[in-house]
Enzyme design. Structure first.
Site, PDB file in Angstrom:
ATOM      1  N   ARG A 148       0.874  -1.179   0.006  1.00  0.00           N
ATOM      2  CA  ARG A 148      -0.295   0.037   0.153  1.00  0.00           C
ATOM      3  C   ARG A 148       0.942   1.273   0.154  1.00  0.00           C
ATOM      4  O   ARG A 148       1.882   1.297   0.584  1.00  0.00           O
ATOM      5  CB  ARG A 148      -0.903  -0.148   1.199  1.00  0.00           C
ATOM      6  CG  ARG A 148      -1.852   1.099   1.257  1.00  0.00           C
ATOM      7  CD  ARG A 148      -2.651   1.036   2.712  1.00  0.00           C
ATOM      8  NE  ARG A 148      -2.218   2.098   3.635  1.00  0.00           N
ATOM      9  CZ  ARG A 148      -2.827   2.643   4.631  1.00  0.00           C
ATOM     10  NH1 ARG A 148      -3.979   1.918   4.761  1.00  0.00           N
ATOM     11  NH2 ARG A 148      -2.025   3.361   5.275  1.00  0.00           N
ATOM     12  N   TYR A 160      -3.437  11.543   7.052  1.00  0.00           N
ATOM     13  CA  TYR A 160      -3.499   9.993   7.276  1.00  0.00           C
ATOM     14  C   TYR A 160      -2.661   9.150   6.709  1.00  0.00           C
ATOM     15  O   TYR A 160      -2.074   9.441   5.609  1.00  0.00           O
ATOM     16  CB  TYR A 160      -4.996   9.726   6.682  1.00  0.00           C
ATOM     17  CG  TYR A 160      -5.115   8.368   6.861  1.00  0.00           C
ATOM     18  CD1 TYR A 160      -4.870   7.481   5.498  1.00  0.00           C
ATOM     19  CD2 TYR A 160      -5.205   7.395   8.008  1.00  0.00           C
ATOM     20  CE1 TYR A 160      -4.882   6.166   5.490  1.00  0.00           C
ATOM     21  CE2 TYR A 160      -5.138   6.081   7.904  1.00  0.00           C
ATOM     22  CZ  TYR A 160      -4.945   5.303   6.832  1.00  0.00           C
ATOM     23  OH  TYR A 160      -4.999   4.121   6.698  1.00  0.00           O
ATOM     24  N   ASP A 212      -5.281   3.735   0.400  1.00  0.00           N
ATOM     25  CA  ASP A 212      -6.513   3.827   1.150  1.00  0.00           C
ATOM     26  C   ASP A 212      -6.776   5.132   0.969  1.00  0.00           C
ATOM     27  O   ASP A 212      -6.103   6.306   1.446  1.00  0.00           O
ATOM     28  CB  ASP A 212      -6.013   3.567   2.421  1.00  0.00           C
ATOM     29  CG  ASP A 212      -6.940   3.494   3.399  1.00  0.00           C
ATOM     30  OD1 ASP A 212      -6.874   2.882   4.347  1.00  0.00           O
ATOM     31  OD2 ASP A 212      -8.045   3.848   3.000  1.00  0.00           O
ATOM     32  N   HIS A 214      -9.495   6.587   2.401  1.00  0.00           N
ATOM     33  CA  HIS A 214      -9.991   6.645   3.677  1.00  0.00           C
ATOM     34  C   HIS A 214     -11.134   7.374   4.052  1.00  0.00           C
ATOM     35  O   HIS A 214     -11.327   8.634   4.690  1.00  0.00           O
ATOM     36  CB  HIS A 214      -8.612   7.326   4.807  1.00  0.00           C
ATOM     37  CG  HIS A 214      -8.735   6.560   5.961  1.00  0.00           C
ATOM     38  ND1 HIS A 214      -9.253   7.472   7.097  1.00  0.00           N
ATOM     39  CD2 HIS A 214      -8.264   5.473   6.357  1.00  0.00           C
ATOM     40  CE1 HIS A 214      -9.076   6.526   8.076  1.00  0.00           C
ATOM     41  NE2 HIS A 214      -8.364   5.553   7.872  1.00  0.00           N
ATOM     42  N   GLU A 238      -9.187   1.915  -1.739  1.00  0.00           N
ATOM     43  CA  GLU A 238      -9.887   1.461  -0.460  1.00  0.00           C
ATOM     44  C   GLU A 238     -10.833   2.742   0.088  1.00  0.00           C
ATOM     45  O   GLU A 238     -10.144   3.677   0.188  1.00  0.00           O
ATOM     46  CB  GLU A 238      -8.783   0.985   0.619  1.00  0.00           C
ATOM     47  CG  GLU A 238      -9.467   0.766   1.954  1.00  0.00           C
ATOM     48  CD  GLU A 238      -8.282   0.311   2.732  1.00  0.00           C
ATOM     49  OE1 GLU A 238      -7.138  -0.052   2.305  1.00  0.00           O
ATOM     50  OE2 GLU A 238      -8.446   0.538   4.052  1.00  0.00           O
ATOM     51  N   GLU A 264     -13.814  -1.757   6.081  1.00  0.00           N
ATOM     52  CA  GLU A 264     -13.269  -2.214   7.327  1.00  0.00           C
ATOM     53  C   GLU A 264     -13.891  -1.507   8.458  1.00  0.00           C
ATOM     54  O   GLU A 264     -14.113  -1.961   9.719  1.00  0.00           O
ATOM     55  CB  GLU A 264     -11.924  -1.572   7.435  1.00  0.00           C
ATOM     56  CG  GLU A 264     -11.716   0.103   7.230  1.00  0.00           C
ATOM     57  CD  GLU A 264     -10.343   0.620   7.398  1.00  0.00           C
ATOM     58  OE1 GLU A 264      -9.503   0.049   6.564  1.00  0.00           O
ATOM     59  OE2 GLU A 264     -10.101   1.456   8.512  1.00  0.00           O
ATOM     60  N   ARG A 285     -13.773  -5.540   2.983  1.00  0.00           N
ATOM     61  CA  ARG A 285     -12.768  -5.272   3.907  1.00  0.00           C
ATOM     62  C   ARG A 285     -13.132  -5.784   5.258  1.00  0.00           C
ATOM     63  O   ARG A 285     -12.601  -5.402   6.319  1.00  0.00           O
ATOM     64  CB  ARG A 285     -12.239  -3.997   3.916  1.00  0.00           C
ATOM     65  CG  ARG A 285     -11.729  -3.299   2.484  1.00  0.00           C
ATOM     66  CD  ARG A 285     -10.187  -3.439   2.751  1.00  0.00           C
ATOM     67  NE  ARG A 285      -9.661  -2.325   3.592  1.00  0.00           N
ATOM     68  CZ  ARG A 285      -8.561  -2.846   4.340  1.00  0.00           C
ATOM     69  NH1 ARG A 285      -8.050  -4.080   4.260  1.00  0.00           N
ATOM     70  NH2 ARG A 285      -8.210  -2.018   5.134  1.00  0.00           N
ATOM     71  N   HIS A 314      -9.518  -6.121   6.613  1.00  0.00           N
ATOM     72  CA  HIS A 314      -8.736  -5.069   7.431  1.00  0.00           C
ATOM     73  C   HIS A 314      -7.699  -5.934   8.363  1.00  0.00           C
ATOM     74  O   HIS A 314      -7.988  -6.847   8.996  1.00  0.00           O
ATOM     75  CB  HIS A 314      -9.573  -4.171   8.294  1.00  0.00           C
ATOM     76  CG  HIS A 314      -9.182  -3.170   9.040  1.00  0.00           C
ATOM     77  ND1 HIS A 314      -9.810  -2.264  10.122  1.00  0.00           N
ATOM     78  CD2 HIS A 314      -8.174  -2.267   8.669  1.00  0.00           C
ATOM     79  CE1 HIS A 314      -9.226  -1.474  10.286  1.00  0.00           C
ATOM     80  NE2 HIS A 314      -8.038  -1.283   9.693  1.00  0.00           N
ATOM     81  N   GLU A 341      -4.470  -7.395   4.800  1.00  0.00           N
ATOM     82  CA  GLU A 341      -3.852  -6.497   5.257  1.00  0.00           C
ATOM     83  C   GLU A 341      -3.140  -6.945   6.495  1.00  0.00           C
ATOM     84  O   GLU A 341      -3.388  -7.462   7.173  1.00  0.00           O
ATOM     85  CB  GLU A 341      -4.676  -5.204   5.695  1.00  0.00           C
ATOM     86  CG  GLU A 341      -3.845  -4.231   6.279  1.00  0.00           C
ATOM     87  CD  GLU A 341      -4.625  -2.977   6.552  1.00  0.00           C
ATOM     88  OE1 GLU A 341      -5.988  -2.935   6.679  1.00  0.00           O
ATOM     89  OE2 GLU A 341      -4.283  -1.756   7.293  1.00  0.00           O
ATOM     90  N   TRP A 404     -12.368  11.569   8.699  1.00  0.00           N
ATOM     91  CA  TRP A 404     -11.100  11.028   8.765  1.00  0.00           C
ATOM     92  C   TRP A 404     -10.640   9.949   8.150  1.00  0.00           C
ATOM     93  O   TRP A 404     -11.224   8.991   8.205  1.00  0.00           O
ATOM     94  CB  TRP A 404     -10.641  11.263  10.253  1.00  0.00           C
ATOM     95  CG  TRP A 404      -9.152  10.702  10.417  1.00  0.00           C
ATOM     96  CD1 TRP A 404      -7.784  11.715  10.238  1.00  0.00           C
ATOM     97  CD2 TRP A 404      -8.642   9.415  10.902  1.00  0.00           C
ATOM     98  NE1 TRP A 404      -7.099  10.739  10.591  1.00  0.00           N
ATOM     99  CE2 TRP A 404      -7.230   9.552  10.878  1.00  0.00           C
ATOM    100  CE3 TRP A 404      -9.289   8.218  11.213  1.00  0.00           C
ATOM    101  CZ2 TRP A 404      -6.634   8.427  11.236  1.00  0.00           C
ATOM    102  CZ3 TRP A 404      -8.550   7.054  11.493  1.00  0.00           C
ATOM    103  CH2 TRP A 404      -7.112   7.253  11.586  1.00  0.00           C
TER     104      TRP A 404
HETATM  105  C1  CS2 Z   1      -6.585   2.166   7.874  1.00  0.00           C
HETATM  106  C2  CS2 Z   1      -6.427   1.932   9.388  1.00  0.00           C
HETATM  107  O1  CS2 Z   1      -5.346  -0.061   7.875  1.00  0.00           O
HETATM  108  C3  CS2 Z   1      -6.214   0.821   7.223  1.00  0.00           C
HETATM  109  O2  CS2 Z   1      -6.867   0.464   6.059  1.00  0.00           O
HETATM  110  O3  CS2 Z   1      -7.979   2.391   7.260  1.00  0.00           O
HETATM  111  O4  CS2 Z   1      -5.285   2.536   9.485  1.00  0.00           O
HETATM  112  C4  CS2 Z   1      -7.498   2.623  10.194  1.00  0.00           C
HETATM  113  O5  CS2 Z   1      -7.252   3.935  10.106  1.00  0.00           O
HETATM  114  C5  CS2 Z   1      -7.362   2.320  11.671  1.00  0.00           C
HETATM  115  O6  CS2 Z   1      -7.439   0.906  11.697  1.00  0.00           O
HETATM  116  C6  CS2 Z   1      -8.383   2.821  12.434  1.00  0.00           C
HETATM  117  O7  CS2 Z   1      -8.521   2.554  13.826  1.00  0.00           O
HETATM  118 MG    MG Z   2      -8.408   1.416   5.666  1.00  0.00          MG
END
Ligand code: CS2
Ligand code: MG
Length: 404
Positions: A148, A160, A212, A214, A238, A264, A285, A314, A341, A404
């Site tokens: 990633r 992020y 990602d 996000h 993602e 996720e 996910r 996830h 992941e 976020w």
């Molecule tokens: C993210 C995570 O791993 C991922 O794909 O989206 O870092 C996510 O932000 C965290 O698991 C939130 O606790």
């Molecule tokens: Mg993610």
């Protein structure tokens, strides 16, 4: 009949907060489940301690499906991340017990291995493109077949996905109050294609490249991003839009062939039922620890199979080694596995969680220890008390709160 005689909740912080449920049976067999919900750990600990554990005592430990239905339907107030993370912890602990009693690893109870190993992706990141390229190189050198890529956006301070320091794990939760991160969708959309081009230019197309988003785009912005990344053959983008808006994926799908992954934050099959049955996504996910455990997640993947939708669970560092191990067992056994992941866990977890998984040539295997193959050291856990940590809040340049 082996009845449940004890169920205890352990909140510990070896590097980061984890919540672990331990169930003991009348035969003296114990099983563990992960009840970690990043930033809301104590809510799940209370849901378990105050409303679930008392109901488990005396129940037949081998009636996993019945216990799942009892906790899901019996609560009346269904679904949601807290409830389903609590149910997931009970579910995984009972599967762990069943494996130990049978003397079999969980994947054997689920039908045996459908592949030699589980393909995992690591998290490469960089504050600059050269830094990102160095990090991608690091993962490829270690044999990862999928990476990633996340780079900081020029002009934005706190974005992020930027890992602090070395290691593999990106841990976003910090501070006893939520920190604030910055966002500018236009700057992001203009920048991402340039660094995906740089990655492909330097490393070619012999590995899977993921990204990602996000939850941060509108459907048409996500469509624009998907089109702009088509030359770089992404394995997936993602969380392109906020996942609860399932209709958004109709529009994205009409504009781009870039594969879409989402889920996720899903905690129920109903969160992804339309996305799967209308083929609006390519990977789901959902995770063992937030989507009700092995019992519900394998039903989600079974629903996805005839629609050509694959798993992409996830596996961030805030999902404890307990649910990560259970995920590997499920990944190994299902026919429509896509990608797992593996962000790894912050140093220190090894003292509390002793794992038996292996990593070789980009593939992971859960091992053949009975159950899920993780040992939980209660005494070590007690040495690391809970430390309040919150996920950041994201704001636009004008101060508006953003996803976020
Ligand atoms: C993210 C995570 O791993 C991922 O794909 O989206 O870092 C996510 O932000 C965290 O698991 C939130 O606790
Ligand atoms: Mg993610």
């Amino acid at each position: 009949m082996a009845t449940i005689t004890d169920a205890t909740v352990h909140v510990t912080c070896p590097g980061r907060n984890y919540v672990t449920l331990k169930i003991t049976t009348s035969d003296g067999v114990t099983g563990i489940g992960d009840a970690t919900l990043n930033g809301r750990e104590l809510a799940v600990a209370s849901y378990l301690r105050d409303h679930v554990c008392p109901l488990l005592i005396g129940r037949d430990a081998h009636r996993i499906e019945d216990t799942w239905q009892y906790l899901y339907k019996g609560a009346y107030w269904r679904r949601g991340p807290v409830t389903m993370t609590a149910i997931a912890a009970v579910d995984v602990a009972l599967w762990d017990i069943k494996g130990k009693v049978a003397g079999l690893p969980l994947y054997q109870l689920l039908g045996g291995a459908a592949r030699d190993g589980v393909t995992v992706y690591g998290h490469a990141s960089g504050d600059t493109v050269p830094e990102l390229l160095q990090d991608v190189q690091r993962f490829l050198d270690r044999g990862f077949r999928a990476v990633r890529a996340q780079a900081a956006v020029p002009g934005l301070e706190r974005v992020y996905g930027q890992r602090k320091g070395g290691g593999d794990t990106y841990e976003p939760a910090d501070g006893s109050l939520p920190s604030v991160e910055d966002w500018d969708t236009g700057a992001y959309l203009d920048f991402v294609p340039s660094y995906m081009a740089a990655v492909r230019e330097k490393f070619g197309y012999g590995f899977q490249l993921l990204h990602d988003v996000h939850h941060r785009l509108t459907p048409i912005e996500a469509a624009r991003l998907g089109k702009s990344l088509e030359p770089y053959r992404m394995f997936w983008i993602e969380d392109a839009t906020p996942a609860e808006d399932q209709e958004a994926f109709d529009l994205i799908r009409r504009h781009t062939t870039t594969p879409l992954a989402v889920g996720e934050i899903f905690n129920s099959v109903f969160d992804c039922q339309h996305l799967i049955t209308r083929r609006l996504i390519d990977y789901v996910r959902a995770s063992v620890s937030h989507a009700g455990g092995v019992t519900q997640l394998r039903k989600i993947f079974a629903l996805a199979e005839p629609y050509g939708v694959r798993s992409g669970s996830h596996g961030a560092g805030d999902l404890s080694p307990v649910s990560f191990a259970a995920a590997l067992h499920l990944d190994l056994s299902i026919p429509n596995f896509g990608m797992q992941e593996y962000m790894a866990h912050l140093p220190g977890y090894e003292e509390v969680f002793r794992t038996s998984w292996t990593f070789e040539d980009g593939l992971m295997h859960p091992g053949d220890a009975p159950g899920i193959g993780v040992e939980f050291d209660e005494d070590a856990a007690a040495r690391y008390p809970y430390s309040p940590k919150y996920l950041p809040v994201n704001r636009l340049r004008d101060g508006s709160v953003h996803d976020w």
